[in-house]
Design an enzyme around this catalytic site. Structure first.
Site, PDB file in Angstrom:
ATOM      1  N   TYR A 186      23.171  -9.803 -38.932  1.00 54.61           N
ATOM      2  CA  TYR A 186      22.680  -8.423 -39.004  1.00 54.61           C
ATOM      3  C   TYR A 186      23.468  -7.638 -37.971  1.00 54.61           C
ATOM      4  O   TYR A 186      23.320  -7.876 -36.771  1.00 54.61           O
ATOM      5  CB  TYR A 186      21.188  -8.357 -38.681  1.00 54.61           C
ATOM      6  CG  TYR A 186      20.280  -8.894 -39.773  1.00 54.61           C
ATOM      7  CD1 TYR A 186      20.098 -10.257 -39.957  1.00 54.61           C
ATOM      8  CD2 TYR A 186      19.597  -8.029 -40.626  1.00 54.61           C
ATOM      9  CE1 TYR A 186      19.267 -10.753 -40.958  1.00 54.61           C
ATOM     10  CE2 TYR A 186      18.767  -8.515 -41.623  1.00 54.61           C
ATOM     11  CZ  TYR A 186      18.604  -9.867 -41.790  1.00 54.61           C
ATOM     12  OH  TYR A 186      17.778 -10.344 -42.774  1.00 54.61           O
ATOM     13  N   LYS A 198      11.238  -8.725 -46.741  1.00 51.67           N
ATOM     14  CA  LYS A 198       9.798  -9.024 -46.779  1.00 51.67           C
ATOM     15  C   LYS A 198       9.184  -8.906 -48.185  1.00 51.67           C
ATOM     16  O   LYS A 198       8.049  -9.360 -48.405  1.00 51.67           O
ATOM     17  CB  LYS A 198       9.050  -8.059 -45.842  1.00 51.67           C
ATOM     18  CG  LYS A 198       9.208  -8.419 -44.379  1.00 51.67           C
ATOM     19  CD  LYS A 198       8.272  -9.556 -44.003  1.00 51.67           C
ATOM     20  CE  LYS A 198       8.505 -10.094 -42.621  1.00 51.67           C
ATOM     21  NZ  LYS A 198       9.149 -11.416 -42.575  1.00 51.67           N
ATOM     22  N   PRO A 218      14.687  -3.014 -47.566  1.00 51.17           N
ATOM     23  CA  PRO A 218      15.095  -4.413 -47.689  1.00 51.17           C
ATOM     24  C   PRO A 218      15.356  -5.155 -46.375  1.00 51.17           C
ATOM     25  O   PRO A 218      15.314  -6.390 -46.369  1.00 51.17           O
ATOM     26  CB  PRO A 218      16.381  -4.358 -48.532  1.00 51.17           C
ATOM     27  CG  PRO A 218      16.857  -2.961 -48.435  1.00 51.17           C
ATOM     28  CD  PRO A 218      15.660  -2.099 -48.197  1.00 51.17           C
ATOM     29  N   TYR A 233      10.109 -12.025 -38.409  1.00 50.74           N
ATOM     30  CA  TYR A 233      11.064 -12.407 -39.454  1.00 50.74           C
ATOM     31  C   TYR A 233      10.586 -13.640 -40.214  1.00 50.74           C
ATOM     32  O   TYR A 233      10.680 -13.697 -41.441  1.00 50.74           O
ATOM     33  CB  TYR A 233      12.431 -12.675 -38.820  1.00 50.74           C
ATOM     34  CG  TYR A 233      13.580 -12.687 -39.812  1.00 50.74           C
ATOM     35  CD1 TYR A 233      14.416 -11.577 -39.948  1.00 50.74           C
ATOM     36  CD2 TYR A 233      13.846 -13.804 -40.603  1.00 50.74           C
ATOM     37  CE1 TYR A 233      15.473 -11.574 -40.843  1.00 50.74           C
ATOM     38  CE2 TYR A 233      14.900 -13.804 -41.505  1.00 50.74           C
ATOM     39  CZ  TYR A 233      15.717 -12.694 -41.615  1.00 50.74           C
ATOM     40  OH  TYR A 233      16.748 -12.705 -42.519  1.00 50.74           O
ATOM     41  N   HIS A 283      17.215 -21.972 -42.796  1.00 50.21           N
ATOM     42  CA  HIS A 283      17.951 -21.242 -41.757  1.00 50.21           C
ATOM     43  C   HIS A 283      17.061 -21.161 -40.521  1.00 50.21           C
ATOM     44  O   HIS A 283      15.971 -20.623 -40.575  1.00 50.21           O
ATOM     45  CB  HIS A 283      18.332 -19.841 -42.246  1.00 50.21           C
ATOM     46  CG  HIS A 283      19.552 -19.837 -43.126  1.00 50.21           C
ATOM     47  ND1 HIS A 283      20.706 -19.172 -42.822  1.00 50.21           N
ATOM     48  CD2 HIS A 283      19.788 -20.467 -44.296  1.00 50.21           C
ATOM     49  CE1 HIS A 283      21.612 -19.375 -43.759  1.00 50.21           C
ATOM     50  NE2 HIS A 283      21.074 -20.152 -44.676  1.00 50.21           N
TER      51      HIS A 283
HETATM   52  C1  DHB Z   1      19.078 -10.731 -48.079  1.00 50.97           C
HETATM   53  C2  DHB Z   1      18.489  -9.493 -48.200  1.00 50.97           C
HETATM   54  C3  DHB Z   1      17.834  -8.945 -47.141  1.00 50.97           C
HETATM   55  O1  DHB Z   1      17.251  -7.742 -47.245  1.00 50.97           O
HETATM   56  C4  DHB Z   1      17.741  -9.623 -45.936  1.00 50.97           C
HETATM   57  O2  DHB Z   1      17.114  -9.041 -44.904  1.00 50.97           O
HETATM   58  C5  DHB Z   1      18.319 -10.863 -45.823  1.00 50.97           C
HETATM   59  C6  DHB Z   1      18.987 -11.407 -46.901  1.00 50.97           C
HETATM   60  C7  DHB Z   1      19.811 -11.299 -49.234  1.00 50.97           C
HETATM   61  O3  DHB Z   1      19.810 -10.683 -50.298  1.00 50.97           O
HETATM   62  O4  DHB Z   1      20.394 -12.368 -49.092  1.00 50.97           O
END
Ligand code: DHB
Length: 390
Positions: free
Chosen positions: A203, A296, A292, A384, A75
């Site tokens: 996001y 990371k 989450p 990121y 990605h």
């Molecule tokens: C996923 C989880 C995340 O916390 C994130 O920032 C991006 C993707 C996932 O589970 O696909």
């Protein structure tokens, strides 16, 4: 009855940190034994985040049999949405790096197959209870298997890769000795059968709260929306879940499909005060937790053990303790950067339950600042995609 074994490195926990560490040590000619209280099937079905940094995927791809580049998908950016409009953050153009969508359970399947195929001593269903002689040069992990048989592993070094309830952390510093923060929300997560709703992850900040539109494969999607921390995953109908998701991604129609798994994720930040004492160290979730947002967790775990494997090579192959003495500081440098990034993405995108009108307008101002300049977008892209390993 108790069996006694001896090895160079005893690793508690067969998650990403423990498995990658055993691989790196084996490559350097250092023997290890891994124990985990779970079965292989349980470990392989752990549902966790799906985004890996470039450095993490490169390391995984170098391991025999890895499907990181075949099952994994590159990605090159994400979409940040707010105020009803989307803004692309071009990782490849801004940071010269990408991320990979490679779900953690797929990575674990590869890692387990590779380690078992290489003859790694790995024992499932074995629970560590204490670490004895923790301050000496030959600490012992005391454990018991599911049938009640005891096991003691004496080792030159003990690594706790045993998650947030780490037994090794307790042996180092007491289980609650750390820096801690809780958040007044969680994520309601689903897996559904549907094609992707967008090419890249979305996001989305909205007046109703945050949503993340992620993916698993061309036919399975992972999505999350902000919920109360104590929300009950079974309390909503599928239709209510889709309404909640759609409301949090205004201006972008989601492709719906049957929901076959749901869960609620807690939001916490934690860093243990002491990562290493003598011949004991903790890595991954045993050492830290991130919320989450930004995914990371596994990336940090892999970075911890990449650095630790170098330090253990010094100790065990050259009797040089200096790399080990610098390990915790080097690991913490990255850990606190990732803590900040995860906290920042979280606070920039979520709507706190007690947010005032001022907070809301300030947040939109921040989002416009980030997407509105190359410096802002680059700051996000660098964090990121992750800082280079080592
Ligand atoms: C996923 C989880 C995340 O916390 C994130 O920032 C991006 C993707 C996932 O589970 O696909």
């Amino acid at each position: 009855m108790t069996a006694a074994v001896r090895t160079q490195v005893a690793i508690v926990g067969a998650g990403p940190a423990g498995l990658v560490l055993s691989h790196l040590l084996a490559e350097a000619g250092i023997a290890s034994i891994i124990i985990d209280r779970r079965s292989r099937e349980e470990i392989e079905s752990t549902i966790r985040a799906g985004i890996l940094e470039q450095g993490t995927i490169d390391l995984l791809a170098s391991i025999e049999g890895s499907r990181a580049h075949t099952v994994g998908l590159r990605h090159d950016g994400i979409e940040l949405r707010f105020d009803g409009a989307g803004h692309r953050i071009d990782f490849a153009g801004l940071a010269g790096r990408s991320v990979w969508l490679f779900p953690q359970h797929e990575a674990l399947r590869d890692l387990l197959a590779a380690r078992i195929g290489a003859g790694q001593d790995i024992r499932f269903g074995v629970t560590a209870t204490t670490v004895e002689d923790a301050s000496g040069t030959l600490p012992r992990v005391v454990a018991v298997d599911d049938a009640g048989t005891g096991l003691e592993i004496a080792a030159d070094f003990v690594v706790g890769a045993d998650g947030s309830h780490s037994v090794v952390r307790r042996a180092i510093s007491g289980s609650h000795d750390g820096y801690f923060r809780e958040y007044p929300f969680g994520w309601f997560g689903i897996l559904c059968e549907a094609p992707p709703s967008a090419d890249e992850l979305i996001y989305s900040n909205s007046p109703d709260g945050f949503a993340l539109i992620s993916q698993r494969s061309p036919t399975v999607q992972r999505m999350y929306f902000q919920c109360a921390p104590d929300a009950d995953a079974d309390a909503m109908s599928d239709a209510q879940i889709w309404d909640a998701l759609q409301a949090r991604v205004p201006g972008h129609a989601l492709i719906e499909g049957p929901i076959f798994q749901r869960d609620v994720l807690r939001f916490r930040s934690f860093v243990a005060r002491t990562l290493r004492a003598g011949r004991l160290a903790i890595v991954g979730d045993a050492a830290h937790t991130v919320p989450p947002t930004g995914a990371k967790g596994m990336n940090l775990a892999v970075a911890d053990v990449f650095l630790l494997s170098r330090a253990l090579e010094g100790l065990l192959l050259r009797s040089d303790e200096r790399p080990l003495d610098g390990w915790a500081e080097a690991a913490l440098d990255r850990i606190w950067k990732a803590q900040h990034f995860s906290w920042w993405m979280t606070s920039m995108l979520h709507v706190a339950p007690d947010a005032t009108d001022f907070d809301r307008h300030r947040q939109l101002g921040e989002l416009r600042t980030v997407v509105g300049s190359e410096a802002g977008r680059t700051y996000l892209a660098e964090g990121y995609t992750g800082w280079p390993l080592g």
